[in-house]
Structures are given as structure tokens and as C-alpha cells.
Motif scaffolding. Structure first.
Motif, PDB file in Angstrom:
ATOM      1  N   ARG A   1      -9.029 -13.090  -2.914  1.00  0.00           N
ATOM      2  CA  ARG A   1      -8.669 -11.785  -3.468  1.00  0.00           C
ATOM      3  C   ARG A   1      -7.315 -11.394  -2.905  1.00  0.00           C
ATOM      4  NH1 ARG A   1     -10.364 -10.217  -7.950  1.00  0.00           N
ATOM      5  NH2 ARG A   1      -9.567  -8.203  -7.366  1.00  0.00           N
ATOM      6  N   LEU A   2      -6.296 -11.954  -3.473  1.00  0.00           N
ATOM      7  CA  LEU A   2      -4.934 -11.778  -3.004  1.00  0.00           C
ATOM      8  C   LEU A   2      -4.279 -10.597  -3.714  1.00  0.00           C
ATOM      9  CD1 LEU A   2      -2.414 -12.978  -1.563  1.00  0.00           C
ATOM     10  CD2 LEU A   2      -2.023 -14.276  -3.654  1.00  0.00           C
ATOM     11  N   THR A   3      -3.798  -9.631  -2.961  1.00  0.00           N
ATOM     12  CA  THR A   3      -3.020  -8.543  -3.532  1.00  0.00           C
ATOM     13  C   THR A   3      -1.713  -8.477  -2.757  1.00  0.00           C
ATOM     14  OG1 THR A   3      -4.997  -7.326  -4.170  1.00  0.00           O
ATOM     15  CG2 THR A   3      -2.950  -6.076  -4.036  1.00  0.00           C
ATOM     16  N   LEU A   4      -0.603  -8.520  -3.487  1.00  0.00           N
ATOM     17  CA  LEU A   4       0.723  -8.488  -2.887  1.00  0.00           C
ATOM     18  C   LEU A   4       1.452  -7.247  -3.383  1.00  0.00           C
ATOM     19  CD1 LEU A   4       1.680 -12.219  -3.557  1.00  0.00           C
ATOM     20  CD2 LEU A   4       0.741 -11.251  -1.444  1.00  0.00           C
ATOM     21  N   HIS A   5       2.182  -6.606  -2.498  1.00  0.00           N
ATOM     22  CA  HIS A   5       2.898  -5.390  -2.864  1.00  0.00           C
ATOM     23  C   HIS A   5       4.398  -5.622  -2.769  1.00  0.00           C
ATOM     24  CE1 HIS A   5      -0.819  -3.092  -2.911  1.00  0.00           C
ATOM     25  NE2 HIS A   5      -1.158  -3.760  -1.814  1.00  0.00           N
TER      26      HIS A   5
END
Length: 171
Positions: free
Chosen positions: A3-7
């Protein structure tokens, strides 16, 4: 896929979900995107299949809470040839606002800093000048023309442009 979230500065990259498929289909069907990202007769099924492919993770590009595109990567893990490649498409309504640059830079940073890739590639159509400018802003360089690289909608072969970026060139 994890569950990769990049900002990024303006965008958030998160795992694309089945609920995103209708919006991604609408974006892919716009003439500006369809020209470069054609698909088969059932684009929804094709995108859904992409989401299930763990070898080419697909992240939704969000801006201000709305899905505005998708970005994918693939990795070559053979130690002597290790690198990653990126593909991206963005809603034409968002073109020219730096969102594509932000998305590509954000994913490139992750691939370099977190996954340890020393080299990244991207291969736009040689005629896709807007995409090429975007990638150059991130630090990608033109390596060479891939002659007769992909078949166009008209059935003829068109050139691609191989671009790469070494970790130390990431802007």
C-alpha cells in the motif's frame, strides 16, 4: 502490491483501485491521451487487468482529491542490468500545470531513494514533444531514437525516444 502512497508537491500517488477505472477510462479516451495510450475494444477490462499486474504497479495520480491520471513502473532486477522504467498519462485538462513533472519526479525519487535503482528509463513517442519536455524537467536525457518502435492507430510504425536518468541527475 504494498500500500504505497507517495506525496509530491501538488500530487499524491496511491495504488489505483477498481473504483478508479471509470475515471481512468475517461482520461484514456480523450484524444490527447488516446493518441499515445491506445487500447483495445474493452478499455475498462484492460485497465482492470493492469491493476492486477504486480510486475507493473499502477498508481493513481490525484490532485486536489481527484484522479487526474496514472503512473506505472516496471523493474529489471537482474543484478547486472538492474533499472526501472516509468509510464504515465495525465488528464489533458491538467496539462501545462506541472502535475506530470511532479508525478514523474515523485515516483523517480521513490525508485531511486527507496528501491535503490541507479538508472531509470522512459520511452515516449518521438513526436510527443510535451511528454519529452516534461521528462527533461525531471532530469531524463535523450539516449536515442527507437526506430519503428510502435504501431500507430493508422497501422504504420512510429519512432519512440529512449530517455534515461541516472540517480545523480534527478532534479
Amino acid at each position: 502490491m504494498e500500500r504505497l502512497t507517495l506525496h509530491g508537491t501538488s500530487v499524491t500517488l496511491r495504488p489505483a483501485e477498481v473504483a478508479d477505472v471509470p475515471e481512468l477510462v475517461v482520461i484514456r479516451e480523450t484524444p490527447e491521451v488516446h493518441r499515445w495510450w491506445r487500447g483495445g475494444a474493452d478499455l475498462a477490462a484492460e485497465i482492470t487487468a493492469d491493476l492486477a499486474d504486480d510486475t507493473t504497479p499502477t498508481l493513481a495520480i490525484e490532485h486536489q482529491g481527484r484522479v487526474v491520471g496514472a503512473i506505472q513502473w516496471h523493474a529489471e532486477d537482474e543484478p547486472d542490468y538492474r533499472h526501472a522504467g516509468i509510464d504515465v498519462f495525465l488528464d489533458p485538462a491538467c496539462h501545462g500545470r506541472g502535475l506530470g513533472v511532479d508525478a514523474v519526479r515523485t515516483l523517480a525519487r521513490y525508485l531511486v531513494e527507496e528501491l535503490g535503482h541507479h538508472r531509470l528509463t522512459i520511452d515516449p513517442a518521438a513526436e510527443n514533444t510535451a511528454a519529452i519536455r516534461c521528462y527533461e524537467k525531471v532530469g531524463f536525457r535523450r539516449v536515442g531514437v527507437l526506430r519503428a518502435y510502435e504501431r500507430g492507430e493508422d497501422g504504420t510504425w512510429h519512432d519512440g525516444l529512449l530517455m534515461d536518468l541516472l540517480a545523480e541527475e534527478l532534479t
